[in-house]
Every structure is written in structure tokens, then in C-alpha cells.
Design an enzyme around this catalytic site. Structure first.
Site, PDB file in Angstrom:
ATOM      1  CB  THR A  15      -0.902  -0.052   1.400  1.00 44.48           C
ATOM      2  OG1 THR A  15      -1.805  -0.986   0.971  1.00 44.48           O
ATOM      3  CG2 THR A  15      -1.858   1.359   1.273  1.00 44.48           C
ATOM      4  CB  THR A  40       0.503  -3.940   6.313  1.00 50.38           C
ATOM      5  OG1 THR A  40      -0.671  -3.796   5.410  1.00 50.38           O
ATOM      6  CG2 THR A  40       1.160  -2.615   6.412  1.00 50.38           C
ATOM      7  CG  ASP A  41      -2.930  -7.204   3.561  1.00 51.75           C
ATOM      8  OD1 ASP A  41      -3.181  -6.367   4.463  1.00 51.75           O
ATOM      9  OD2 ASP A  41      -3.287  -6.871   2.377  1.00 51.75           O
TER      10      ASP A  41
HETATM   11  N1  LIG Z   1      -1.452  -2.027   3.768  1.00 50.18           N
HETATM   12  C1  LIG Z   1      -1.013  -2.863   2.865  1.00 50.18           C
HETATM   13  O1  LIG Z   1       0.163  -2.912   2.671  1.00 50.18           O
HETATM   14  C2  LIG Z   1      -2.050  -3.916   2.503  1.00 50.18           C
HETATM   15  C3  LIG Z   1      -1.860  -4.242   1.147  1.00 50.18           C
HETATM   16  N2  LIG Z   1      -2.701  -5.174   0.508  1.00 50.18           N
HETATM   17  C4  LIG Z   1      -0.491  -5.257   0.940  1.00 50.18           C
HETATM   18  O2  LIG Z   1      -0.236  -5.927   1.943  1.00 50.18           O
HETATM   19  O3  LIG Z   1       0.383  -5.056  -0.008  1.00 50.18           O
END
Ligand SMILES: NC(=O)C[C@H](N)C(=O)O
Length: 331
Positions: free
Chosen positions: A12, A85-86
């Protein structure tokens, strides 16, 4: 002057809107220009390694990242790795097991809101990552929302809130307060020898959440698919059902076939101990390995890594009885 490397992998933090929703788009130079970081006292190199939503990060990408870090670590005082983050907790855990005795800090970070957004949390997160990467730390950490956490203890616990990660069963090793970044050195990772890369991973490892009434034959399906390792998130402090649907006898069969089974708890906090209840003790009699207070992410990646190093179930047990980077509290 400290020499740092920024490696980007997407997520993200680097995303921008598209017709199909957010997709990673920005490279390191674009990220840095939005951040407007004035790091005159450091020498910074940048590398755009991947550009993926972390849902697409898999063991192949963990190996690529680990190998790259191993190739370049000797040239740097610290490495910052931006990542979605995922699945950041899985990547951080996998890197922690693949890269032994890293003499420099590798700090993973990302954001909940793209850096292109004026209210993004990415600015603070990257600033902390730069600060942490200049500290006298060793090994892999995640920093997020003013907390610095061991790579094997951080878990993503919130989907939207900026406080997306918790350090589970271990205090954060660093916090930001009125003193700036304060590191609790005694909880940090210590060096035990020479830096080594162990980049073999076994992908045939399954993480299963136990549910009441689960049919034991699901384990036959996994065995027939040639899975070599299974992590079971069992109930509470340590329990698995055996009346009507005898999962415990099935586990005995599975272990006898040479499949390594690790049991942990589906409760996020505190340790599992399968010696407390009859429903747990029966499991231990069949050679199942205890995950104690490890996170599910750490159990899964440690088992993938262990089975990448050895085909011998006894050696896998010994690996799980070893604390490498403060990922487990052994009695
Ligand atoms: N906040 C994020 O980075 C979520 C994103 N879908 C990822 O993990 O790449």
C-alpha cells in the site's frame, strides 16, 4: 557517515489508485520525493526489487529478498525494506530464519494508507525505519506506528487502524516517546556467530485452524497431496478433539508417515502448553511438536525452513527446540 539501503517491494505504501483498486506503482525515488527526507548525515542507496501487493508475496519472493540481503549486507550499516502489511509478518519471520546472525538491522515497514495520500501513516513509519536502521541492532525487525518489533513476534492484528501490528508474547524492542527512539537492548536479537544464508524452504507446509467437529480425514487429504509439515492452531492452552471424530489417532498415523506436526494455540496471546489437559497430553504422546508461545506466522515459516534443511523428523524437532532469534520461549 552511516550507509543505508532502501529496498522497495510494493504494498500500500507504494500504491496508487487504478480502475481495479489500489495497485503498487511508485518506485523508491518517487517514495523519497514524497517523503522529502533530508538525510544529509547518511549515505543512501535505493533498489526496487519487487512491486507487489503483499498478498502475492510467496516463498519464491522470500528467497529472492533473503538472497539479495545476503549479497549486500556487508556494504551497509542497515537496510530498510518497504513491504505490504498483509503478509509482512510472514516475510519478516521467514527472513529471520533464512538469514542467521545478520550483523546489521533489516527493518521492514509499510503503511495502511498510500504515501500519496496527504494523511498517510507511511511518513512516520519510514522515518522510524530510517532511525532504527541506524541503530546497533542485528537481524530482522518490523517497525510500525512508533513501535519496533522482532520480526518473528509481530502480527498484523488490524485491517484499517494505523496501529496495525502487535508484538505478540514479547515486548516491542523499541518505542518512540519524548526521548525519541528508545531501544530495550536486552530484548533485541544477539549475534551468535558468522552470518549465514539458509535459503532452502519447503513449501509443502499447511497451517490449519482447528474447529469443533472437524473431520480427521482432512489430514489424509494433506498427506495424499504430499504435504510434509502441518501446523495446527489448536484450542486454548492446548486441546484437540478425540471423541466421535478422533483427530488424535489420525495425528498418530500422520506422524508415523514422517509428516512433522507442530501444534500451537488459536489464541493470539500467551503460550500453549499441551501438558496441562488430557486432550493435549494425548497429542504429545504421538511425537507432535509444541509451538509454545510462537506466533502462527513464526510456526509456519520455521517449519517451512526446518523442512528445507532436513528430511529427518527428529532434526525438525531439534530445530523447534532451539530459540534462534527470540521467536520462542522454551522452558
Ligand atoms: N496495507 C497494505 O500494505 C495492504 C496491501 N494489500 C499489501 O499488503 O500489500
Amino acid at each position: 557517515m552511516k550507509k543505508l539501503l532502501l529496498i522497495t517491494t510494493g504494498g500500500t505504501i507504494a500504491s496508487s489508485p487504478s480502475d481495479e483498486g489500489l495497485i503498487p506503482a511508485l518506485n523508491s525515488q518517487e517514495l523519497l520525493s514524497i517523503l522529502g527526507l533530508r538525510e544529509e548525515h547518511i549515505q543512501l542507496d535505493c533498489e526496487d526489487l519487487l512491486n507487489l501487493d503483499s498478498s502475492n508475496m510467496q516463498p519464491e519472493e522470500w528467497k529472492l529478498i533473503a538472497r539479495r540481503i545476503y549479497e549486500v549486507y556487508a556494504d551497509y550499516d542497515g537496510i530498510i525494506l518497504t513491504h505490504g502489511t498483509d503478509t509482512m509478518a510472514y516475510t519478516a519471520s521467514a527472513l529471520s530464519f533464512m538469514l542467521h546472525n545478520l550483523p546489521i538491522p533489516v527493518i521492514l515497514t509499510g503503511s495502511q494508507l498510500p504515501l500519496l495520500h496527504p494523511l498517510s501513516d507511511g511518513v512516520d513509519n519510514i522515518r522510524l525505519a530510517f532511525a532504527a536502521a541506524q541503530c546497533a541492532l542485528h537481524g530482522v525487525y518490523i517497525c510500525f506506528n512508533r513501535k519496533l518489533m522482532l520480526g518473528t513476534r509481530a502480527v498484523k492484528v488490524r485491517t484499517m487502524n494505523f496501529d496495525a501490528f502487535e508484538s505478540v508474547n514479547a515486548q516491542p524492542i523499541g518505542i518512540v516517546d519524548a526521548r525519541g527512539l528508545h531501544i530495550y537492548e536486552k530484548d533485541a536479537i544477539s549475534l551468535k556467530g558468522k552470518c549465514e544464508l539458509y535459503d532452502d524452504l519447503c513449501e509443502d507446509v499447511y497451517l490449519m485452524k482447528l474447529t469443533p467437529g472437524m473431520n480427521p480425514e482432512i489430514l489424509d487429504v494433506l498427506a495424499n497431496m504430499n504435504y510434509r509439515g502441518i501446523v495446527i492452531e489448536a484450542f486454548g492452552a492446548g486441546g484437540i478433539h478425540f471423541i466421535r471424530r478422533d483427530l488424535i489417532s489420525k495425528l498418530e498415523e500422520i506422524v508415523a508417515k514422517g509428516i512433522s506436526v507442530v501444534v500451537c494455540s488459536q489464541c493470539l496471546y500467551e503460550n500453549s502448553d499441551f501438558s496441562i489437559y488430557q486432550t493435549g497430553q494425548k497429542v504429545l504422546r504421538h511425537g507432535v511438536i509444541q509451538g509454545y508461545d510462537m506466533t502462527s506466522e513464526a510456526c509456519l515459516t520455521k517449519l517451512m525452513w526446518a523442512l528445507g534443511q532436513t528430511a529427518d523428523p527428529q532434526t525438525v524437532k531439534e530445530i523447534f527446540a532451539t530459540n534462534y532469534v527470540n521467536e520462542i520461549t522454551l522452558k
